[in-house]
Motif scaffolding. Structure first.
Motif, PDB file in Angstrom:
ATOM      1  N   ARG A  58       0.826  -1.208   0.000  1.00  0.00           N
ATOM      2  CA  ARG A  58       0.000   0.000   0.000  1.00  0.00           C
ATOM      3  C   ARG A  58       0.864   1.264   0.000  1.00  0.00           C
ATOM      4  O   ARG A  58       0.592   2.231  -0.711  1.00  0.00           O
ATOM      5  CB  ARG A  58      -0.909  -0.022   1.227  1.00  0.00           C
ATOM      6  N   LYS A  59       1.949   1.254   0.791  1.00  0.00           N
ATOM      7  CA  LYS A  59       2.860   2.404   0.838  1.00  0.00           C
ATOM      8  C   LYS A  59       3.549   2.593  -0.512  1.00  0.00           C
ATOM      9  O   LYS A  59       3.713   3.721  -0.995  1.00  0.00           O
ATOM     10  CB  LYS A  59       3.897   2.193   1.939  1.00  0.00           C
ATOM     11  N   TYR A  60       3.929   1.482  -1.130  1.00  0.00           N
ATOM     12  CA  TYR A  60       4.577   1.557  -2.441  1.00  0.00           C
ATOM     13  C   TYR A  60       3.629   2.170  -3.477  1.00  0.00           C
ATOM     14  O   TYR A  60       4.030   3.016  -4.286  1.00  0.00           O
ATOM     15  CB  TYR A  60       5.011   0.163  -2.893  1.00  0.00           C
ATOM     16  N   ILE A  61       2.374   1.746  -3.454  1.00  0.00           N
ATOM     17  CA  ILE A  61       1.392   2.273  -4.404  1.00  0.00           C
ATOM     18  C   ILE A  61       1.216   3.774  -4.213  1.00  0.00           C
ATOM     19  O   ILE A  61       1.188   4.540  -5.181  1.00  0.00           O
ATOM     20  CB  ILE A  61       0.049   1.532  -4.241  1.00  0.00           C
ATOM     21  N   GLU A  62       1.108   4.218  -2.966  1.00  0.00           N
ATOM     22  CA  GLU A  62       0.910   5.639  -2.696  1.00  0.00           C
ATOM     23  C   GLU A  62       2.088   6.477  -3.176  1.00  0.00           C
ATOM     24  O   GLU A  62       1.909   7.566  -3.719  1.00  0.00           O
ATOM     25  CB  GLU A  62       0.694   5.858  -1.196  1.00  0.00           C
ATOM     26  N   GLU A  63       3.295   5.935  -3.011  1.00  0.00           N
ATOM     27  CA  GLU A  63       4.486   6.719  -3.344  1.00  0.00           C
ATOM     28  C   GLU A  63       4.883   6.599  -4.811  1.00  0.00           C
ATOM     29  O   GLU A  63       5.291   7.590  -5.426  1.00  0.00           O
ATOM     30  CB  GLU A  63       5.655   6.282  -2.466  1.00  0.00           C
ATOM     31  N   SER A  64       4.766   5.397  -5.378  1.00  0.00           N
ATOM     32  CA  SER A  64       5.316   5.164  -6.712  1.00  0.00           C
ATOM     33  C   SER A  64       4.276   5.137  -7.822  1.00  0.00           C
ATOM     34  O   SER A  64       4.614   5.382  -8.978  1.00  0.00           O
ATOM     35  CB  SER A  64       6.097   3.830  -6.725  1.00  0.00           C
ATOM     36  N   VAL A  65       3.027   4.818  -7.497  1.00  0.00           N
ATOM     37  CA  VAL A  65       1.976   4.784  -8.516  1.00  0.00           C
ATOM     38  C   VAL A  65       1.130   6.049  -8.434  1.00  0.00           C
ATOM     39  O   VAL A  65       0.929   6.747  -9.426  1.00  0.00           O
ATOM     40  CB  VAL A  65       1.087   3.531  -8.368  1.00  0.00           C
ATOM     41  N   ASN A  66       0.655   6.363  -7.242  1.00  0.00           N
ATOM     42  CA  ASN A  66      -0.155   7.576  -7.066  1.00  0.00           C
ATOM     43  C   ASN A  66       0.682   8.827  -6.851  1.00  0.00           C
ATOM     44  O   ASN A  66       0.174   9.934  -6.909  1.00  0.00           O
ATOM     45  CB  ASN A  66      -1.113   7.405  -5.876  1.00  0.00           C
ATOM     46  N   HIS A  67       1.977   8.634  -6.560  1.00  0.00           N
ATOM     47  CA  HIS A  67       2.913   9.742  -6.327  1.00  0.00           C
ATOM     48  C   HIS A  67       2.499  10.616  -5.143  1.00  0.00           C
ATOM     49  O   HIS A  67       2.686  11.832  -5.163  1.00  0.00           O
ATOM     50  CB  HIS A  67       3.060  10.606  -7.589  1.00  0.00           C
ATOM     51  N   PHE A  68       1.903   9.990  -4.118  1.00  0.00           N
ATOM     52  CA  PHE A  68       1.586  10.721  -2.894  1.00  0.00           C
ATOM     53  C   PHE A  68       2.772  10.570  -1.943  1.00  0.00           C
ATOM     54  O   PHE A  68       2.815   9.678  -1.107  1.00  0.00           O
ATOM     55  CB  PHE A  68       0.319  10.182  -2.238  1.00  0.00           C
ATOM     56  N   LYS A  75      -2.259  20.206   2.606  1.00  0.00           N
ATOM     57  CA  LYS A  75      -2.137  19.168   1.590  1.00  0.00           C
ATOM     58  C   LYS A  75      -0.747  18.540   1.655  1.00  0.00           C
ATOM     59  O   LYS A  75       0.209  19.156   2.129  1.00  0.00           O
ATOM     60  CB  LYS A  75      -2.347  19.744   0.185  1.00  0.00           C
ATOM     61  N   MET A  76      -0.652  17.307   1.146  1.00  0.00           N
ATOM     62  CA  MET A  76       0.644  16.643   1.085  1.00  0.00           C
ATOM     63  C   MET A  76       1.483  17.275  -0.012  1.00  0.00           C
ATOM     64  O   MET A  76       1.002  17.492  -1.136  1.00  0.00           O
ATOM     65  CB  MET A  76       0.464  15.149   0.819  1.00  0.00           C
ATOM     66  N   ASN A  77       2.725  17.592   0.289  1.00  0.00           N
ATOM     67  CA  ASN A  77       3.640  18.187  -0.672  1.00  0.00           C
ATOM     68  C   ASN A  77       4.115  17.108  -1.640  1.00  0.00           C
ATOM     69  O   ASN A  77       5.071  16.381  -1.376  1.00  0.00           O
ATOM     70  CB  ASN A  77       4.827  18.815   0.058  1.00  0.00           C
ATOM     71  N   SER A  78       3.434  16.993  -2.777  1.00  0.00           N
ATOM     72  CA  SER A  78       3.690  15.895  -3.706  1.00  0.00           C
ATOM     73  C   SER A  78       3.640  16.383  -5.143  1.00  0.00           C
ATOM     74  O   SER A  78       3.368  17.553  -5.420  1.00  0.00           O
ATOM     75  CB  SER A  78       2.641  14.799  -3.506  1.00  0.00           C
ATOM     76  N   VAL A  79       3.913  15.460  -6.062  1.00  0.00           N
ATOM     77  CA  VAL A  79       3.815  15.753  -7.489  1.00  0.00           C
ATOM     78  C   VAL A  79       2.394  16.186  -7.838  1.00  0.00           C
ATOM     79  O   VAL A  79       2.176  17.089  -8.655  1.00  0.00           O
ATOM     80  CB  VAL A  79       4.217  14.511  -8.309  1.00  0.00           C
ATOM     81  N   THR A  80       1.415  15.550  -7.208  1.00  0.00           N
ATOM     82  CA  THR A  80       0.013  15.879  -7.468  1.00  0.00           C
ATOM     83  C   THR A  80      -0.287  17.336  -7.115  1.00  0.00           C
ATOM     84  O   THR A  80      -1.001  18.029  -7.848  1.00  0.00           O
ATOM     85  CB  THR A  80      -0.908  14.946  -6.666  1.00  0.00           C
TER      86      THR A  80
END
Length: 377
Positions: free
Chosen positions: A237-247, A292-297
């Protein structure tokens, strides 16, 4: 109970499954249906009554109308019409399946409701632009992957990339990839395969729409606990958030100023929801504060609506937006400079099949992209 009687009982059930509260059927209509559709003739009306009582006794929610002459109806179907509508819309907009697969799925969904309800959805059977214009059997690939995970087997496939002519070609001269598959994840209308290779302990991902010739391997898959560690569900789940969803990033306080207009208000509300504080300024503008989370999104959202929202805080976000604009202008003015300098658009992240590219901060705090040692190019 004779064979003919058994068939009639099942047929009566099938007929009643076509009904609902607004379209019941009486005994005369049931007898006519039995004769015309199933060639079951000379049926005693009283036997239909007995069949209905038997079905009611067996737990089927068959009710008689207040006006008994109207007949009976099935009160509860597997799905309500509004649930069918939501699923039909999802199928219709799914870019990951072909128009042929979408049509078959919609027909099966409509089989789960009444005849009257099906007629209400007939307008949704026209092929729409949301589905793929190809004969690709996405459903077959998903079935294959589900079976592989059930059998605890690896999967094998070839992977494609896009060449300069924007054509899909097999990567690495058609090399076959072998993967321990742990999850099939759907994000932004694309399916991702999440798993790990034998020679790497870290997770990786592949896009299903770029996979060819997928099949179940003869080799047993390595258990997720053994491969990536305890609590693999949390790790995945952590991998998906960081590497797929870019959160990826810490939560930051954001302050923006904007001109309050219906469209702008709606854009902000859709992005931040109700967890926002808004203050009206003397100049007629509004100032909003949210987290908000400081992310690519986050950066991508501000780049999309930069003409509507001015970032006041944090300063780092202002600098990131400014740097990206400067890099974009530089590339626009010097097309030959592409590749020599990262503009921070993160397009490479979205296409990398191994999630080998991560964002880093430049000397001025700008977002840059850098490949790690799992890169295969």
């Amino acid at each position: 109970m004779g064979t003919d009687h058994k068939e009639k009982l099942i047929r009566v059930l099938q007929i009643l499954e076509e009904t609902d509260e607004k379209s019941p059927m009486n005994a005369t209509q049931i007898l006519k249906y039995l004769e015309e559709e199933y060639q079951i003739e000379q049926v005693d009306r009283r036997s239909v009554y007995r069949d209905i009582k038997m079905l009611q006794f067996c737990g089927y929610e068959i009710y008689q109308c207040a006006d008994k002459k109207m007949g009976w109806y099935m009160k509860k179907h597997i799905f309500s019409d509004w649930e069918i509508k939501i699923m039909l819309d999802a199928v219709q907009q799914a870019r990951c399946i072909s128009a042929k697969e979408a049509k078959e799925l919609k027909e099966r969904l409509l089989d789960l409701t009444s005849k009257r309800s099906r007629s209400r959805f007939c307008h949704m059977m026209t092929p729409k632009a949301g589905n793929m214009d190809s004969d690709r059997e996405t459903g077959y690939y998903i079935e294959t992957m589900l079976e592989a995970m059930y059998l605890h087997k690896k999967i094998e496939f070839q992977y494609t990339e896009v060449n300069e002519k924007l054509q899909k070609v097999l990567r690495r001269e058609g090399k076959k990839y072998s993967l321990n598959l742990y999850e099939i994840y759907w994000s932004d209308n694309t399916y991702y395969l999440i798993g790990a290779h034998d020679h790497y302990d870290r997770l990786t991902s592949y896009r299903l729409d770029r996979i060819e010739n997928l099949e179940i391997s003869q080799s047993d898959a390595i258990d997720a606990v053994e491969k990536i560690g305890p609590n693999p569900e949390l790790i995945i789940r952590k991998y998906i958030e960081e590497s797929v969803n870019h959160f990826l990033g810490e939560t930051v306080r954001i302050e923006v100023e904007y001109k309050p207009e219906p469209a702008t208000n709606a854009i902000l509300y859709d992005f931040v929801g109700k967890n926002v504080s808004v203050q009206k300024l003397e100049n007629g503008n509004c100032r909003a504060v949210f987290y908000k989370m400081n992310s690519v999104t986050l950066l991508g959202w501000f780049m999309k609506y930069m003409d509507k929202f001015m970032v006041i805080e944090p300063q780092m976000l202002r600098e990131n937006i400014k740097t990206k604009l400067e890099n974009t202008l530089e590339i626009m003015n010097n097309i030959n400079g592409i590749g020599e300098k990262c503009c921070g658009c993160q397009a490479c992240i979205s296409v990398c099949p191994r999630a080998a590219i991560k964002t880093i901060r430049g000397v001025r705090g700008e977002l840059l992209c850098k490949a790690d040692d799992t890169c295969i190019n």
